[in-house]
Design a protein around this motif. Structure first.
Motif, PDB file in Angstrom:
ATOM      1  N   TYR A   1      -8.313   0.274  -1.649  1.00 40.86           N
ATOM      2  CA  TYR A   1      -7.142   0.794  -1.015  1.00 40.86           C
ATOM      3  C   TYR A   1      -6.619   2.121  -2.067  1.00 40.86           C
TER       4      TYR A   1
ATOM      5  N   LEU B   1      -1.185  -4.940  -1.804  1.00 45.72           N
ATOM      6  CA  LEU B   1      -0.879  -4.261  -3.092  1.00 45.72           C
ATOM      7  C   LEU B   1       0.822  -3.711  -2.807  1.00 45.72           C
TER       8      LEU B   1
ATOM      9  N   THR C   1      -2.114   4.925  -4.362  1.00 44.18           N
ATOM     10  CA  THR C   1      -2.394   3.860  -5.382  1.00 44.18           C
ATOM     11  C   THR C   1      -2.462   4.253  -6.590  1.00 44.18           C
TER      12      THR C   1
ATOM     13  N   ILE D   1      -0.703   1.990  -9.649  1.00 44.41           N
ATOM     14  CA  ILE D   1      -1.118   1.365 -10.852  1.00 44.41           C
ATOM     15  C   ILE D   1      -0.848   1.925 -12.105  1.00 44.41           C
TER      16      ILE D   1
ATOM     17  N   PRO E   1     -15.628 -10.230   3.036  1.00 44.68           N
ATOM     18  CA  PRO E   1     -14.731  -9.178   4.053  1.00 44.68           C
ATOM     19  C   PRO E   1     -13.234  -9.189   3.430  1.00 44.68           C
TER      20      PRO E   1
ATOM     21  N   GLU F   1      -9.372  -7.722   3.975  1.00 49.86           N
ATOM     22  CA  GLU F   1      -8.691  -7.043   4.834  1.00 49.86           C
ATOM     23  C   GLU F   1      -7.204  -6.780   4.073  1.00 49.86           C
ATOM     24  N   GLY F   2      -6.398  -5.778   4.736  1.00 52.54           N
ATOM     25  CA  GLY F   2      -5.198  -5.575   4.088  1.00 52.54           C
ATOM     26  C   GLY F   2      -4.658  -4.299   4.381  1.00 52.54           C
TER      27      GLY F   2
ATOM     28  N   ARG G   1      -2.981 -11.835  -2.922  1.00 52.71           N
ATOM     29  CA  ARG G   1      -4.353 -12.198  -2.391  1.00 52.71           C
ATOM     30  C   ARG G   1      -4.323 -13.454  -1.776  1.00 52.71           C
TER      31      ARG G   1
ATOM     32  N   TYR H   1     -11.103 -12.526   2.137  1.00 57.29           N
ATOM     33  CA  TYR H   1      -9.544 -12.628   1.438  1.00 57.29           C
ATOM     34  C   TYR H   1      -8.795 -11.527   1.965  1.00 57.29           C
ATOM     35  N   SER H   2      -7.512 -11.413   2.118  1.00 56.04           N
ATOM     36  CA  SER H   2      -6.751 -10.479   2.641  1.00 56.04           C
ATOM     37  C   SER H   2      -5.919 -10.036   1.268  1.00 56.04           C
ATOM     38  N   VAL H   3      -5.675  -8.967   1.140  1.00 55.87           N
ATOM     39  CA  VAL H   3      -5.190  -8.342   0.063  1.00 55.87           C
ATOM     40  C   VAL H   3      -3.866  -7.243   0.442  1.00 55.87           C
TER      41      VAL H   3
ATOM     42  N   GLU I   1      -0.699  -7.394  -6.929  1.00 49.54           N
ATOM     43  CA  GLU I   1      -1.696  -7.468  -5.716  1.00 49.54           C
ATOM     44  C   GLU I   1      -1.559  -9.153  -5.424  1.00 49.54           C
TER      45      GLU I   1
END
Lengths: 441, 247, 669
Positions: free
Chosen positions: A107, C614, C577, C581, A78, A80-81, C593, C610-612, C591
């Motif tokens: 993304y 950029l 994006t 990059i 999972p 999210e972001g 995380r 996890y959350s990410v 990034e």
């Protein structure tokens, strides 16, 4: 890594049943996972009852009752972001000619998580063969995955034969081995062609596709069917395997082996090709062991595991098999393993044809056992370890379970592509050699 | 030093002469042809008892059902049927039917005879049909020389090529693909799974016949059909197929 | 007699803003109506000046004995013209837009407009400085009117104020330098080359550059607009006319310095090109409906600087034709940017007003159905900013690139090299800004919603956006005549009488084409819509008269999935994006995380939620952070040393000061 001295001594197999497997299987109530104890160098079955799986994650085994639900076949990370979205690729796309979906969490550009979703093309085979006779069931089982038909037929038949207590003529075992090795060569060459196509190696693609077509024609001329359907079943199409045919076959294959060597040398000489697959879709050795990778995927992580050696069955026990091993864990390593296996298979076929003493007699359907009985069949399919668990009641299949190489490797493919970019997809996908129909059943 | 060019020159030209010339034996293995009773229709009842999929009845052989399992060979049958086996109608696949053969309908996409774009949909196959269709791109068959191109989206295609026995789960995606094809369009059912369910006919949760879901214009029997058979089916869509043997 | 009326109108117009500001306390609408009236008055004055000649309003005697007052010459008339067009639009727009209970937005808005009008019509530098400082303070107040006053709003407004005061400091220096050189505060006498002129130029470039938001001061431009989400009418005024005031100051400074050395132009060109590139780059990765246009402002102001730089270089090198062309390019760029940017901010205000979001990812085209005016106007503004023909931005971008193409004419090879590199940077900026503009239009008005969102309407706002779009189109199509109209301003800047670079070629009527140097490029903006119309007519005729052809239609294809699933569509973030990059070395992309560690699911398979994020990072922030740290450090040590909190020490300071003054006075007499 396992030293060769740690490997268990090879012993002659009887119809595909291995004492250790039989032991593990006897101790279980039917709901179990198969895994390999790498340090001990053996296959182990672990009861599933200890840790019941949550419903959203696919069971490693496909069983009689399974079929027809669209479900993820790898654990979903999972994520999210900000700005994230899910990009569904499939179920129908030309990039992956089979029907299956990939939910790409991203993304943009980079793959943060990939969840393969299978079940679109479940033909309910395992459920539908229950109650059928073994030969009738085999007609459907070999169509479970058309390009792995020899492996599925062999695994299913050897399980059924073990359950029935039937002995198989030695010549028939050789025929099965020949069919499997031919099909392994076809599949590996096909995989290389697909990766080359993804890398826009146009001449290489055409040449390799041509070689794959040649292998299909070889199978068609020897077994009467380009995909070996019916070739290993009782009363299948006529085989052309007498002495003269075997000599011709040997000559033809020697030519194809030489062609393959030339092609592979050219591929390795192409920097653009090697660069593109290097460090693409990497699987770490620890994850490969932990998650139970099989086949070339496992061997590309430095684990020299192959059912042909570890689950000794005739005639492999008498033949020389040079087991390739790579340590990179990436698409390049998997392709190197496959290329090496193509050569090893050509060598195996040559040994088989060389030592062929008798014309194989026609195969009889096994005699029905008296009481319901259950047995396992385990072979190394082109993509890895394939296990069948068959219970016979009389001459009919009472229940059946199957653990295919694709089922074992799908989670590793999904994890291997994590943090890759969209364009890595096809290189990774083809290098694993996964088949949706084998997962859907 | 070996080079790709050197390898290509050394390999030479392998492309099939089909359809200018009949398909060779290498292109169509024994099981590529449908079975026929070698000694006439009196053998049919014996074959019917041997056939596991009901392709042989007392009166006729249904090529749309035969999975080429060879069970009928001991009953006096041989794989000697015609090579050009694709038909425009389902009944055309039934050989030996005493009823007068219906006239072959006009090709559905005759206007596109120079070039036709094809989109492949797997409705529930074993992957063998898919690979045989993809084999059309290899140097042996090279479908592009005949103006047959594969597209990545049904929106760019003229022909929907469906393989496999349609599963319940694929009905909706299949229908969406059919709807996404711009008219005029044609559907080719490739393989006996798509035509009649093949080895899986009668399984709950599967749709035995594709033509009950979408209208089918050309039927290509076989399990799986060889690439030349698929090519035959596609050329029949635009009216460029070879005249069937013995027809 | 005519001029007297014009002079009175000028005085009355400038006064109108301040009267309106006071009247806003009674009713908001008084402020906006007065601003509208003042803007229209200034528009008339500016046109009068460009046609007739300088206009003088009220004058009085300043504290230093100089004549002070309101006076508009051809150069300031151009900037007043542009500003008044923008203000007319924003003031009318504000009538429908501003629905706040507090009148403070109307007050500060009118004050800001009034002070900009004051500085642009000032006849001397003292009044200019007063207007300049008033503009900074009024704008500061305007930014504070953002919805939901948070810590972020205050800090953004503070950053604006800090940069504004720094700018005032440098402008002071420049004014002082001019005074020292010429002995007068009046705009008139030229300052010859020398150290003093260099000081004036550098201070002016920094001081006015700060307001224009050029690199490395681009923080002052986007931060208050994007972070505080200032009210949209305020954003338009800040972005289109506050930066225009900076440009005016720079143009005025340049016009007062004669015989510029070569390196001035080169520095200006280089800084302009870097600003354009940085602005375009950050605009393309911005997800804020106002941050994106704000970054685009940096790009456009950079382009103004580029054109002015080329003009200075050409002047130093004696390439008169190129200098004239570049000056026209700079003026046209200022005009095109101000008009189109107003449209874009008003469009963002429409989105804010109807969908209540500043996040481009969540706009999802839900304004599309609401107003055709919003739709057409936004597209016109976006096309103009993306330099799409036949809009205003296309003409100015073409002119700037044409002048850069001619950098081979420069005598010194290093100047040619600067021109070459700047040309490449400007071209790259043009490409990147296209990405940004496609993103803005794509995710605001062009987006095709799969489901039907509620239709949001604000027709009054949409009509203004459409009007601004129409102006952008007209300025583009009628460019040869507009250039001719602007010739007095260019003459005022160059100090000699010049005419617009228009001419004819082939069968295009005389005066319909823009020529960039006699044997170089040619463009005929009026012919573009004519050619488009002709093409459309041919196509229509073919369709109507030709053989009917079958039309093949196909439905949407989503790889077999039902269309319109929530969360399955490309986001605006995802759209750019690729740039994040690709340009990670410039953007500082990283990034971030955060993971809670692996969670075992089903036997052997462990998953890791996890959350990410950029993130892109403007490395200039590091410079300012260091500056702030240094300032804090100095002030802390000073505090410990100078102000230890002992009464005796403070009494000693007073004693020292008194003694010094006594001695100084005694020595003087």
């Amino acid at each position: 890594m396992i030293e060769s001295s740690e490997l268990p001594a090879r012993r002659p197999g009887t119809g595909g049943t291995h004492p250790e497997l039989a032991l593990a299987y006897a101790a279980d109530d039917g709901s179990f996972a198969v895994y390999n104890d790498y340090s001990a160098g053996r296959a182990v079955f672990r009861p599933r009852s200890e840790t019941p799986p949550p419903p959203e994650v696919a069971a490693t085994w496909r069983r009689t009752r399974d079929g027809g639900q669209v479900r993820p076949v790898a654990p979903a990370d999972p994520v999210e972001g900000y700005g994230l979205f899910t990009f569904p690729y499939g179920p129908i796309s030309m990039g992956v000619p089979e029907s299956g979906r990939f939910d790409v969490r991203t993304y943009g550009e980079r793959i943060l998580a990939l969840v393969p979703v299978a079940g679109y093309k479940s033909r309910r085979i395992l459920a539908s063969v229950c109650g059928q006779t073994v030969p009738d069931a085999a007609l459907r089982i070999e169509r479970l995955a058309g390009n792995f038909s020899a492996a599925h037929a062999t695994a299913f038949l050897s399980a059924a034969e073990s359950a029935a207590g039937a002995s198989v003529p030695r010549g028939e075992l050789w025929v099965r081995a020949l069919a499997q090795e031919l099909q392994r060569v076809y599949n590996h060459v096909h995989v290389i062609a697909r990766v080359a196509e993804a890398a826009s190696q146009n001449v290489g693609t055409a040449q390799t596709q041509a070689l794959a077509e040649e292998m299909l024609r070889v199978q068609g001329s020897v077994f009467g069917h380009r995909w070996l359907f019916g070739a290993l079943l009782p009363a299948g199409p006529r085989r052309r395997l007498d002495a003269g045919d075997r000599r011709d076959l040997s000559n033809v294959l020697r030519r194809h082996a030489a062609t393959f060597d030339r092609l592979w040398e050219l591929f390795l000489g192409s920097r653009t090709f090697v660069d593109r697959i290097q460090s693409t879709g990497t699987v770490t050795p620890s994850l490969a062991k932990e998650w139970g990778a099989v086949g070339p995927t496992l061997r590309a992580c430095g684990v020299p595991w192959d059912d042909r050696l570890r689950v000794p069955t005739s005639p492999y026990t008498d033949l020389f098999l040079d087991l390739p091993q790579e340590s990179g864990g990436d698409a390049l390593a998997r392709l190197l393993v496959r290329a090496h296996e193509v050569r090893a298979s050509f060598l195996l076929i040559e040994q088989l044809l060389d030592r062929w003493t008798t014309t194989p007699e026609a195969l009889e359907a096994p005699a029905p056992p008296v009481a319901p009985s259950r047995a396992l069949g385990r072979v190394e399919s082109p993509s890895g370890d394939l296990v069948y668990d068959v219970t016979l009641s009389g001459d009919r299949v009472a229940s059946i379970g199957m653990r295919s190489a694709s089922q074992a490797n799908f989670p590793l493919f999904a994890r291997g592509l994590r943090d890759g970019v969209f364009t890595d997809f096809h290189f990774a996908w083809e290098s694993f050699g996964l088949v949706f129909s084998e997962v859907d059943g | 030093m070996p080079t790709w060019i050197g390898q290509a020159v050394r390999h030479g030209i392998v492309t099939s002469r089909y359809p200018a010339e009949p398909a060779s034996e290498a292109e169509v293995p024994p099981t590529g042809r449908p079975p026929v009773a070698v000694k006439g229709s009196k053998l049919l009842p014996a074959g019917a008892s041997l056939c596991p999929v009901g392709a042989i009845s007392d009166r006729a052989v249904d090529r749309g059902r035969c999975i080429r399992c060879a069970r009928c060979l001991p009953g006096g049958f041989e794989f000697r049927g015609p090579v050009e086996s694709a038909t425009r109608t389902r009944t055309g696949l039934v050989t030996g039917e005493p009823s007068p053969a219906a006239p072959e309908p006009t090709p559905p996409l005759a206007a596109l005879s120079r070039s036709v774009h094809v989109f492949l949909v797997d409705a529930g196959s074993c992957n063998a049909c898919n690979l045989e269709v993809l084999a059309l791109a290899n140097p042996f068959y090279d479908s592009q020389r005949l103006g047959v191109f594969f597209t990545n989206s049904p929106r760019h295609a003229d022909v929907l090529l469906v393989v496999g026995v349609p599963t319940e789960e694929m009905v909706e995606p299949l229908r969406r693909a059919y709807d996404a094809l711009p008219a005029p369009k044609a559907v080719v059912a490739v393989g006996v799974c798509a035509i009649s369910g093949g080895a899986f006919a009668g399984t709950p949760g599967l749709h035995d016949a594709l033509d009950q879901l979408v209208p089918v214009d050309v039927y290509v029997p076989g399990c799986p059909p060889a690439p030349v058979h698929v090519l035959d089916g596609l050329l029949r869509v635009v009216g460029r197929g070879r005249k069937a043997e013995g027809a | 007699m005519t001029l007297d009326i014009a002079g009175t109108l000028l005085t009355a117009s400038v006064t109108a803003f301040f009267v309106g500001a006071a009247g806003s306390f009674v009713d908001r609408r008084v402020g906006y109506l007065a601003s509208t009236a003042g803007s229209v008055g200034l528009l008339v004055v500016a046109v009068t000046v460009l046609v007739g000649g300088p206009v003088t309003g009220a004058t009085w005697s300043g504290p230093l004995g100089d004549a002070e007052g309101l006076s508009v010459d051809a150069l300031s008339a151009f900037f007043l013209l542009v500003a008044s067009i923008v203000w007319t639009a924003t003031s009318v727009y504000s009538l429908a837009y501003d629905d706040r209970p507090s009148p403070l937005l109307a007050v500060t808005y009118s004050l800001a407009l009034g002070s900009i009008a004051l500085l642009m019509s000032a006849s001397d530098q003292i009044l200019f400085l007063i207007g300049w400082e008033a503009m900074t303070l009024a704008s500061y107040g305007m930014i504070l009117q953002a919805r939901g006053r948070s810590e972020r709003v205050y800090s953004a407004a503070f950053v604006f104020l800090a940069f504004g005061e720094a700018s005032t400091l440098f402008v002071f220096l420049a004014v002082a330098g001019l005074w020292a050189g010429t002995g007068t505060f009046a705009f008139g006498p030229h300052l010859g080359p020398g150290t003093l002129a260099t000081l004036v130029f550098v201070s002016g470039l920094i001081g006015f550059g700060l307001k224009m938001g050029i690199a490395p001061f681009h923080m002052s431009e986007w931060l208050p607009i994007a972070h505080s989400s200032a009210p949209s009418n305020a954003s338009a005024v800040l972005s289109a006319t506050l930066t225009l005031a900076g440009a005016y100051g720079l143009f005025r400074t340049v016009s007062l310095l004669s015989s510029p050395p070569l390196w001035w132009g080169a520095v200006m060109l280089g800084i302009g090109a870097i600003s354009a590139l940085l602005g375009a780059l950050f605009a393309s990765v911005s997800e804020h409906t106002k941050g994106l246009p704000a970054y685009s402002t940096i790009e456009n102001n950079g382009l103004i600087l580029v054109a002015l730089g080329v003009a200075l270089l050409a002047e130093s090198d004696g390439l008169t034709a190129l200098a004239v062309f570049a000056v026209f390019a700079a003026l046209y760029q200022a005009l095109a940017h101000a008009v189109a940017k107003t449209g874009l901010f008003l469009s963002a205000g429409y989105v804010e007003h109807t969908v209540h979001t500043f996040d481009l990812n969540s706009v999802e085209g839900s304004v599309k159905a609401g107003s055709p005016g919003e739709y057409a106007g936004t597209l016109a503004a976006v096309l103009s900013l993306a330099a799409g023909p036949p809009f205003a931005g296309f003409v100015s971008e073409w002119m700037i690139l044409e002048s850069l193409f001619q950098s081979y004419r420069f005598a010194q090879s290093w100047v040619q090299f600067v021109g070459l590199l700047s040309g490449a940077a400007v071209a790259l900026a043009a490409g990147l800004i296209l990405v940004a503009m496609v993103k803005f239009a794509g995710f605001s008005v062009l987006w095709k919603p799969h489901s039907s969102p509620p239709i949001r309407r604000a027709p009054g706002l949409g009509a203004v956006v459409a009007a601004v779009g129409a102006i952008a189109l007209a300025v583009g199509v009628l460019a040869p005549w507009v250039l001719g109209f602007l010739a007095p301003s260019a003459s005022a800047l160059l100090g000699t009488r010049v005419s617009a670079p228009v001419g004819s070629l082939l069968s295009v009527p005389s005066g319909w084409s823009i020529l960039s140097g006699s044997p170089f490029g040619i463009l005929s903006p009026p012919m573009i819509p004519l050619a488009l119309l002709a093409g459309a007519a041919v196509g229509a005729g073919y369709c109507l008269l030709g053989r009917p052809r079958p039309r093949r239609r196909a439905t949407l294809w989503m790889a077999g999935n039902p269309p319109g699933q929530p969360g399955q569509t490309y986001t605006s973030f995802g759209f750019s994006t690729g740039i994040r990059i690709m340009m990670s070395s410039v953007l500082g992309t990283r990034e971030v995380r955060e993971s809670q560690g692996p969670v075992a699911v089903a036997g052997v398979h462990a998953v890791e939620p996890y959350s990410v994020d950029l993130e892109v990072f403007d490395s200039f922030k590091l410079f300012y952070a260091a500056l702030v740290r240094m300032g804090d450090g100095i002030s802390a040590s000073l505090k410990a040393w100078v102000m230890p909190g002992r009464l005796g020490r403070y009494l000693a300071y007073v004693l020292v000061v008194v003694l010094t003054v006594v001695i100084y006075v005694a020595a003087a007499y």
